[in-house]
Structures are given as structure tokens and as C-alpha cells.
Motif scaffolding. Sequence first.
Motif, PDB file in Angstrom:
ATOM      1  N   LYS A  70       0.916  -1.081  -0.133  1.00 60.64           N
ATOM      2  CA  LYS A  70      -0.017   0.103  -0.090  1.00 60.64           C
ATOM      3  C   LYS A  70       0.908   0.993   0.040  1.00 60.64           C
ATOM      4  O   LYS A  70       0.601   2.247  -0.628  1.00 60.64           O
ATOM      5  N   HIS A  71       2.032   1.277   0.888  1.00 56.10           N
ATOM      6  CA  HIS A  71       2.602   2.512   1.129  1.00 56.10           C
ATOM      7  C   HIS A  71       4.238   2.549   0.554  1.00 56.10           C
ATOM      8  O   HIS A  71       4.721   3.366   0.467  1.00 56.10           O
ATOM      9  N   GLN A  72       4.883   1.313   0.164  1.00 56.39           N
ATOM     10  CA  GLN A  72       5.980   1.199  -0.320  1.00 56.39           C
ATOM     11  C   GLN A  72       7.071   1.331   0.693  1.00 56.39           C
ATOM     12  O   GLN A  72       7.807   0.497   1.006  1.00 56.39           O
ATOM     13  N   SER A  73       7.024   2.563   1.312  1.00 56.59           N
ATOM     14  CA  SER A  73       8.284   2.708   2.507  1.00 56.59           C
ATOM     15  C   SER A  73       7.459   2.421   3.808  1.00 56.59           C
ATOM     16  O   SER A  73       6.483   3.186   4.268  1.00 56.59           O
ATOM     17  N   VAL A  74       7.969   1.550   4.396  1.00 58.25           N
ATOM     18  CA  VAL A  74       7.167   1.099   5.622  1.00 58.25           C
ATOM     19  C   VAL A  74       8.202   0.790   6.780  1.00 58.25           C
ATOM     20  O   VAL A  74       9.118  -0.051   6.367  1.00 58.25           O
ATOM     21  N   ALA A  75       8.222   1.142   8.072  1.00 61.55           N
ATOM     22  CA  ALA A  75       9.254   1.003   9.018  1.00 61.55           C
ATOM     23  C   ALA A  75       8.697  -0.028  10.037  1.00 61.55           C
ATOM     24  O   ALA A  75       7.194   0.075  10.267  1.00 61.55           O
ATOM     25  N   MET A  76       9.305  -0.995  10.607  1.00 66.93           N
ATOM     26  CA  MET A  76       8.805  -1.920  11.722  1.00 66.93           C
ATOM     27  C   MET A  76       9.806  -1.313  12.935  1.00 66.93           C
ATOM     28  O   MET A  76      10.826  -1.378  12.706  1.00 66.93           O
ATOM     29  N   VAL A  77       9.130  -1.313  14.074  1.00 69.02           N
ATOM     30  CA  VAL A  77       9.919  -1.030  15.161  1.00 69.02           C
ATOM     31  C   VAL A  77       9.721  -2.165  16.262  1.00 69.02           C
ATOM     32  O   VAL A  77       8.402  -2.278  16.552  1.00 69.02           O
ATOM     33  N   GLY A  78      10.791  -2.615  16.624  1.00 66.55           N
ATOM     34  CA  GLY A  78      10.617  -3.804  17.613  1.00 66.55           C
ATOM     35  C   GLY A  78      11.904  -3.932  18.541  1.00 66.55           C
ATOM     36  O   GLY A  78      12.781  -3.048  18.327  1.00 66.55           O
ATOM     37  N   ASP A  79      11.983  -5.054  19.218  1.00 64.96           N
ATOM     38  CA  ASP A  79      13.208  -5.183  20.136  1.00 64.96           C
ATOM     39  C   ASP A  79      14.211  -6.081  19.423  1.00 64.96           C
ATOM     40  O   ASP A  79      15.216  -6.437  19.958  1.00 64.96           O
ATOM     41  N   GLY A  80      13.994  -6.495  18.290  1.00 61.08           N
ATOM     42  CA  GLY A  80      14.949  -7.002  17.368  1.00 61.08           C
ATOM     43  C   GLY A  80      15.221  -8.639  17.482  1.00 61.08           C
ATOM     44  O   GLY A  80      15.766  -9.150  17.096  1.00 61.08           O
ATOM     45  N   VAL A  81      14.299  -9.033  18.662  1.00 63.09           N
ATOM     46  CA  VAL A  81      14.551 -10.636  19.008  1.00 63.09           C
ATOM     47  C   VAL A  81      13.184 -11.454  18.212  1.00 63.09           C
ATOM     48  O   VAL A  81      13.449 -11.832  17.102  1.00 63.09           O
ATOM     49  N   ASN A  82      12.101 -11.344  18.978  1.00 65.08           N
ATOM     50  CA  ASN A  82      11.018 -12.103  18.462  1.00 65.08           C
ATOM     51  C   ASN A  82      10.327 -11.388  17.061  1.00 65.08           C
ATOM     52  O   ASN A  82       9.702 -11.645  16.454  1.00 65.08           O
ATOM     53  N   ASP A  83      10.915  -9.972  16.609  1.00 63.30           N
ATOM     54  CA  ASP A  83      10.394  -9.288  15.709  1.00 63.30           C
ATOM     55  C   ASP A  83      11.448  -9.558  14.411  1.00 63.30           C
ATOM     56  O   ASP A  83      10.817  -8.746  13.431  1.00 63.30           O
ATOM     57  N   ALA A  84      12.249 -10.229  14.514  1.00 65.38           N
ATOM     58  CA  ALA A  84      13.326 -10.288  13.466  1.00 65.38           C
ATOM     59  C   ALA A  84      12.721 -10.405  12.237  1.00 65.38           C
ATOM     60  O   ALA A  84      13.107  -9.875  11.087  1.00 65.38           O
ATOM     61  N   PRO A  85      11.593 -11.448  11.873  1.00 65.03           N
ATOM     62  CA  PRO A  85      11.160 -11.472  10.415  1.00 65.03           C
ATOM     63  C   PRO A  85      10.311 -10.348   9.945  1.00 65.03           C
ATOM     64  O   PRO A  85      10.545 -10.045   8.804  1.00 65.03           O
ATOM     65  N   ALA A  86       9.561  -9.811  10.948  1.00 63.79           N
ATOM     66  CA  ALA A  86       9.001  -8.422  10.530  1.00 63.79           C
ATOM     67  C   ALA A  86       9.967  -7.206  10.318  1.00 63.79           C
ATOM     68  O   ALA A  86       9.771  -6.521   9.347  1.00 63.79           O
ATOM     69  N   LEU A  87      10.830  -7.156  11.020  1.00 67.18           N
ATOM     70  CA  LEU A  87      12.104  -6.157  11.026  1.00 67.18           C
ATOM     71  C   LEU A  87      12.702  -6.186   9.323  1.00 67.18           C
ATOM     72  O   LEU A  87      13.178  -5.416   8.695  1.00 67.18           O
TER      73      LEU A  87
END
Length: 709
Positions: free
Chosen positions: A594-611
Motif C-alpha cells: 500500500k505505502h512502499q516505504s514502511v518501517a517496523m519498530v521492535g526489540d530485534g529478537v522476536n520481531d526479526a522476520p517483520a524487521l
Amino acid sequence: MSDPQAKLSEEEMKTYRVQGFTCTNCAGIFENNVKKLPGVQDAKVNFGASKVMVKGNTTIEELEKAGAFENLKVRDEKEQKLEREPFWKQKENIKVYISALLLVISWVLGKQYGEEHLIPTIGYAASILIGGYSLFITGLKNLSRLKFDMNTLMTIAIIGAAIIGEWGEGATVVILFAISEALERYSMDKARQSIESLMDIAPKEALIRRGQEEMMIHVDDIQVGDIMIVKPGQKLAMDGLVIKGTSTLNQAAITGESVPVTKTIDDEVFAGTLNEEGLLEVQVTKRVEDTTISKIIHLVEEAQAERAPSQAFVDKFAKYYTPAIVILALFIAVLPPLFGGDWSEWIYQGLAVLVVGCPCALVVSTPVAVVTAIGNAARNGVLIKGGIHLEEAGALKAIAFDKTGTLTKGVPAVTDVVTYGGNEHEWMKITAAIEKGSQHPLASAIMRKAEADGSDFNRVVVEDFQSITGKGVKAMVEGVTYYVGSPKLFEELHGNIESSRTETISKMQTEGKTVMVLGTDKEILSLIAVADEMRESSKAVISRLNNMGIQTVMLTGDNQRTAEAIGKQVGVSDIKADLLPEDKLNFIKELRGKHQSVAMVGDGVNDAPALAASSVGVAMGGAGTDTALETADIALMSDDLSKLPYTIKLSRKALTIIKQNITFSLAIKLVALVLVMPGWLTLWIAIFADMGATLLVTLNSLRLLRVKE
């Protein structure tokens, strides 16, 4: 180093620091020269960080020979940086002073004897040779190989000016070009200083206790397991764990947080942080090259070697643009005279086109901006791992946040206590004593609350403790059987719960809280609401991002009711609940569609795939976790979201400045070329256009140093 060619085996690579680079072009020449040295198999220059990585055997003397064309100084990576001479005393600049003095004398003599006289001509020639000696050597070498760059264009223009008798203008062009190079060197050094200042953060020595002995040791000789003694007012030289003492540490150098943090036994501490008040004993946990500050410096320097998309465009453009300018200059010099024009006049115009065509400003337009922005971010506790991520962050349209541990603290806390008859303190003490035997994650929140109230629940004797699967626990205290559990447990015990109490429970649940009940099999004594606390900064950060026109989305595995309560409280524009890790990944992909440029903010452990799936992965609390530093494109070193709006503001500003630089560099060339038609373009105007453009582009980029939170 993310491009495959750059993956030179780290073990066999030797890194050296280089001093004196002025432009990306010179860095390229130096790289090629080093590759040709005997014993060298491969080499890679990182212009932004002023480093060269060499595979094979060579010496510093050999490397300095390879860089003699620009008087480069080379030192081992671990050596202290050489004290740079003041700008006005540098050898390269002394030539400019002599050359300028000869030019002025020759100009005065020209007025006296006439411009065509031999004496001023000799003066101008001497001025050209002294000021442009190294320029000519490089230019003539390039010309013999048909390689057209800045030095080649300038060499042809100056020799051409001398041939048609414009000695004065030739000398002026040499001096103005030398001044332009010197100022470019100065401003590039300024941009690099933001990284060099990071290297000076941690001390090079520390007071170490080994056995009974205390001694000052250089950081390279400190071993893992050594005990480091840090006095008040001193900076820590190494990462480690506190084994004795309590103090407040200013961690601004690492995390960008200006508020000091209290550290005590078993807390992690970082090299480069300042011990403010107490005496600490710290057990060293990492060697000097593995400390957090070393990792930051390494990542920032690698980030500067990564080409931003606009840099790739500029490099490609310059490759075709320079030869095109040479051909255009040739046509201007030759075609009009063939149709009756004056040879001398049109050759002069052709030479002026060569000078104005120098791609200096264009080539430097992106790297200076990227180096400056990444350096500024690193000093503010934000690690941007490359120009490409800097540009992506500037173009963001949507940001997805993991809820637990990102928007919230990730630690449950007691928010409300409602008692029905009896003493709140007493009921809390009994609840905490019973929950001490429970494995439930909310038990720790109740025990922390009881401790904060000063209750000594450890002395309470608990008998017949029993867990009621999925519902709660029961136990006997002073002959009375108490139950602690969910409202469902008490519905089963009592048949139904009084309506006023049901209303209170529902109200708390609607606010996103988990309700635990203390009671007996006859009555309810107390309601305890527990919730994951919101970070103080979350609401303000989301509000700022919404005002910047960015869609904010909260992603959570929590149920819809809790998610909506927290989402409304924090102010996100969209809420997605009941998500498994793969659902988060799919949602990020959907958002990107939808937006092309999207950021994901997480703690870098369980969010690794989405990051990894987002265009920009942002990890929080990078100072403590290697995973965050490795998986994310941008790492916020502190556990604080407030750095996010600053990062986006800096990235947007960098994008704007890069676009301004490219547009301005090309526009000024166009204007100068238009002046050829009426024959108004002079060598003076040409060099001023080129030098002015380069300077303005560089100064414009340095404005990024002033971007604050």
C-alpha cells in the motif's frame, strides 16, 4: 560491507586509516594504485570513514607511495590519530600562497610592462607550475590513458590557456582550483570529525586489579574477567558487569540519553560512559574490539561505505557526463572557427566549458550529506547502517510498532487495588505471600507492589498451596483458605458475582487491564488490576509522528479489547491484535504493498522476520543486544522511542539536502553553458561556477550537523 564484492575475508584483511582524501575520485585512484602494489591481492577504500582495507602483504611506506599523488598519510587502524597540522600550515596550502604571491607580482609587472611582456609571462608560468604541479602530473597520466576526470579537464584547460597566450587567466584558474580543493578537504574533514569524535569517547587506559595488584593497563592488554576500578568522574574504558558499588552513569555517548542511569551489582555497563558519583568495580566481559562503542564505530564506518541510491545515480551520471563535456568543448573550440569564427576566441570558450564541466560539486553532493547525517545520528544515540537506510527513513509513509516492550515497558505492574472491607495493606500482604509460590507472570507484579508498600510478606506462613489450572491458586493463611485468581474462578465458587463488583471488573478490563481477585469461598475481599505500563514517551512520540503525516500502526498478540484500550491511550491510527509472528510479517508485506516505504519498530529478537520484511527495520535498546544491532537497519541505542521522530526529521532533511545539491550542481553548469552562446563565458566565471558550486554543496551538507531533536 553489504555488496558481495566487498566481502573480503575479514581474517586476511588489514585495515589502515588514511588522512588527506579530498574527493571520491582521488579515493578511487588510490584504491587502484594499492591494488597494483606487489603482494596485494585486493583492496577496498571506504571514502566516508577514510580507511583502506588491504588483502595481502604490504607496508605503510608502500601505501603512502601509492597515495603520493595526493600526499596521503597512512597509519595502522589501532594507532592514535596523527595530530593534524592547522589548516593554514598544511604543505598543500603553502604552495597556494607562493603561487598566489607570484600571480599578484606578475599582474603588477604586467600593468607596468604590458601583459605580452616576457617578465610577467615568466611569473605567470612559475605560478602555474608551483600551484598546479601535482594536478598536471595526474592530469597528463590520465590523458595518456584517455581517462577523463577533474584533473584531466583542468590540465587541458590550463595548458590550452597558456598556448593561446592567456597566461594570467591560466594562473588564476590554477590558484582558484587549488583553493577549491583545500576548502573541500577542510569541509570533508569537518564532516568526518563527527565519527573521529566517537573514537575518542572511551579512555585508552584503565586501572585494573589482578590478584592483589592494581595497575594502569592499555585497553589492548585488558583481558575478559579482569576487574576494572572506576573512580567518580572517570569514564569507563571497557564493557562489563558491576560486581561492587552503586553509582549513576551518564550514558549519553552510547545511548544519547542525557539523564544519568543508576547502576548497581550485576548491571551491564558500557565503555565510554561517565561514572558520576560512586566507586565501581567492574568485571570486564568483552575485549576492546568487541565493546559496544567499537561496534558502533565499526557499523557507522561501514555505513558510510554503503552507497545511497542517489549516490549510485550520481556516479553513473558522472561516468557519461565527463566525456560528454570533453566532446562538447571540442565542438565549441573547433566548429565555429571552421565557419569563419576566430580560432583564439572559440578555443578560449571551449577551455572555459571544460573547466565549468568539472563534476566536482556533483560527485561530492551525496557522500558529504550522508557522512554528516550518519555522524550526527551516531552522536545522538541512533545507529543508521547505511546511506540507503537514511534515504528510506526519509521517505517513510507508515510505521508499525510492536506493542510489548516497544510502546509499553514490557513489565506488568499493579495499577488499581479495590478492597471490600478490611485493610488494603493486609490483603495485599496475603495475596503476595500466596502468589510467591505461583509461576504466573502477573505474580511478580503483585510482589513488587507489596514490596513498594513496605509489606513483609515473606514472613507470612502459607500452608496447603494448590494451583487451580488456568484459573488461579488457593492456600491457607492463619487457618483461613484464600483463593487468588481470575473473575471466572469466583463465578464458579460463588455461582454469580455481585453486579457492582462485575461492573468494576468490566470497567478495568475495558481499560486493557487484567483483573485478579482475592477472596474466600464465601466473599470477594479485593480486586487487583495489573497492566503492562505505557512508556512515558510513547504518547508524545506517536503524536509527533502522526503530525508528520506518518500512519502509525500497533501490532500485538494481545486480545482485541486490551489492544484497543492501549491503542487509544497511545493515539495510534490503526490497531492489529491477536497476531502471531507470521501474521506480523504478512501485515508488513500488506502495508508495503500500500505505502512502499514502511518501517517496523521492535526489540530485534522476536520481531526479526517483520524487521527484515520492512523497508526500514528499527530496533530499540541496541546498547544491550547484539541481535538488535545486527538485524536492524536503524538501531536506537537507548530503550527510548523519543529518538524516532528525530531520526525521521534528520533523514528527511538529508533527502532534501541531497536533492538540493544535485539540482544546484547541474543548474549552475547549465547557466554557465548558456553563457557560451553570446561568448560571455570566461575562465574566471567557469572556475568560480565550479568552485562556488562545490563549496556551496559541501556547506549545505554540513547543515545536517545542526539537526537536533
